[in-house]
Design a protein around this motif. Structure first.
Motif, mmCIF file in Angstrom:
data_model
loop_
_atom_site.group_PDB
_atom_site.id
_atom_site.type_symbol
_atom_site.label_atom_id
_atom_site.label_comp_id
_atom_site.label_asym_id
_atom_site.label_seq_id
_atom_site.Cartn_x
_atom_site.Cartn_y
_atom_site.Cartn_z
ATOM 1 N N UNK A 193 64.238 172.514 165.156
ATOM 2 C CA UNK A 193 63.888 171.115 165.363
ATOM 3 C C UNK A 193 62.391 171.026 165.626
ATOM 4 N N UNK A 194 61.689 170.250 164.778
ATOM 5 C CA UNK A 194 60.235 170.135 164.908
ATOM 6 C C UNK A 194 59.851 168.663 165.045
ATOM 7 N N UNK A 195 58.638 168.439 165.534
ATOM 8 C CA UNK A 195 58.113 167.075 165.659
ATOM 9 C C UNK A 195 56.595 167.153 165.652
ATOM 10 N N UNK A 196 55.983 166.489 164.693
ATOM 11 C CA UNK A 196 54.524 166.539 164.585
ATOM 12 C C UNK A 196 53.842 165.827 165.750
ATOM 13 N N UNK A 197 54.562 164.950 166.437
ATOM 14 C CA UNK A 197 53.960 164.228 167.558
ATOM 15 C C UNK A 197 54.375 164.811 168.913
ATOM 16 N N UNK A 198 54.704 166.080 168.926
ATOM 17 C CA UNK A 198 55.045 166.781 170.163
ATOM 18 C C UNK A 198 53.755 167.029 170.951
#
Length: 377
Positions: free
Chosen positions: A263-268
């Motif tokens: 699970x990834x998120x560029x706005x982490x």
């Protein structure tokens, strides 16, 4: 920018995100629960933390002499939103309104196999959860209990808790604590996999715990030539992993490695600042799936599914814990990743995850959430 400056920036960002919600110690002090006050989650906690003599703390943030085990029963209150944790305020926890520990007992090292025999009977599948950076022991226990309860996956819950001080300025100490704990996690994985009552082991790791998990799997693959076959799935949530190092770690696990879901998120925001500390190398949990270079590298990794949650909003202001705080992602975990049975066809895993997200969010909302699968085994 100096390391100290970046650490203070990380602290400022994290503190802004939590908005001053510092929690008092002592939340793990056992209390009596009235019948029907809340659902119960019983877990085995394995930890390399040193014991604490402070009431209700149990294990602190310093490093212990080896693995210690405890049986912990957590009461989850009714009438709560999926993904949320209701923390006790000062004083005894109230099982009708907050998360509470209703039973806590030491498990001797020689008693772990007996615990597994008792708890795995009828379930046959175990979940090992490895928490992330800046996590006190009580936070790890409650987060895991929340995840087990909300996903309704029916796995045997096993928490592996490494020595995190639970302070935002101790990033380097926490990182070294994961290395300190690597062989102990290998021992736990092998013990669970060796149990005749366990048919399948799923490992889920968050943030910095992903580094520990992937290193432990790599160590076992290099030492024995392969990872135990019962370890079928690895789920990495917002992994704080150098993308170049991860690519090599996966290759060194060999072709008979578990399936990996990320699970990834560029706005982490947390991983954005971790990137600065790590020499501006992108963290796996913040890769941009719209970048062809990353997609090409992932395409070469068979059996890897990446779910980009950038377009998903949740109650986490840092966008670092969507795996547990977003009801839609918890549903994906429960229906598509944790409940899979041995022998299930995993070739369509990416499509299954995308379909479940779409059903949970509605197609219009789910559209910005990318699901990508590397080459198949």
């Amino acid at each position: 920018m100096s390391l100290r400056t970046v650490q203070w920036a990380l602290a400022a960002s994290l503190l802004a995100g939590v908005g001053g919600c510092a929690r008092p110690e002592g939340a793990l002090a056992p209390v009596l629960a009235a019948p029907g006050a809340g659902a119960k989650v019983e877990m085995l906690a394995a930890t390399t933390r040193a014991p604490s003599d402070r009431p209700g703390v149990v294990f602190g943030g310093e490093r212990g002499d080896g693995l210690a085990f405890a049986d912990i029963v957590v009461s989850v209150p009714p009438n709560r939103q999926v993904g949320s944790i209701q923390w006790p305020r000062r004083g005894p926890a109230d099982p009708a309104r907050t998360f509470a520990v209703t039973s806590l007992s030491d498990v001797p090292r020689a008693g772990v196999r007996s615990w597994l025999k008792k708890e795995a009977r009828g379930r046959r599948r175990a979940l090992i959860f490895v928490h992330g950076f800046n996590t006190r022991f009580d936070a790890a226990v409650f987060r895991f209990a929340q995840l087990i309860h909300d996903s309704n996956a029916g796995l045997v819950p096993i928490l592996f808790s490494w020595p995190s001080r639970g302070r935002v300025l101790d990033y380097v100490y926490d990182r070294e604590s994961t290395n300190f704990s690597r062989s102990d996690l290998v021992e736990l994985m092998n013990t669970v996999a060796a149990s005749p009552e366990v048919d399948e082991v799923v490992i889920m790791a968050h943030s910095m715990g992903a580094w520990l998990t992937v290193e432990a799997l790599r160590q076992e693959a290099l030492r024995r030539g392969r990872i135990p076959a019962k370890i079928t799935d690895v789920i990495l949530a917002s992994p704080d992993l150098d993308v170049d190092v991860f690519e090599r770690q996966v290759a060194e696990m060999g072709p008979k490695r578990p399936h990996i879901t990320i699970f990834v998120s560029r706005n982490d925001r947390a991983l954005g600042l971790a990137r600065l500390i790590a020499g501006r190398v992108t963290r796996v949990g913040a890769v941009d799936l719209t970048d062809a270079a990353y997609r090409d590298r992932l395409d070469a990794a068979a059996g890897v599914v990446v779910v980009d949650l950038t377009g998903l909003s949740s109650g986490d202001p840092l966008n670092h814990s969507k795996f547990a705080t977003s009801p839609a992602v918890v549903q994906v975990l429960g229906e598509q990743l944790l409940r899979r049975q041995p022998g299930d066809d995993s070739s369509n895993r990416a499509a299954d995850v995308a379909q479940t997200l779409g059903a949970a969010l509605g197609s219009a909302v789910a559209a910005p959430i990318l699901v990508f699968s590397g080459g198949q085994n």
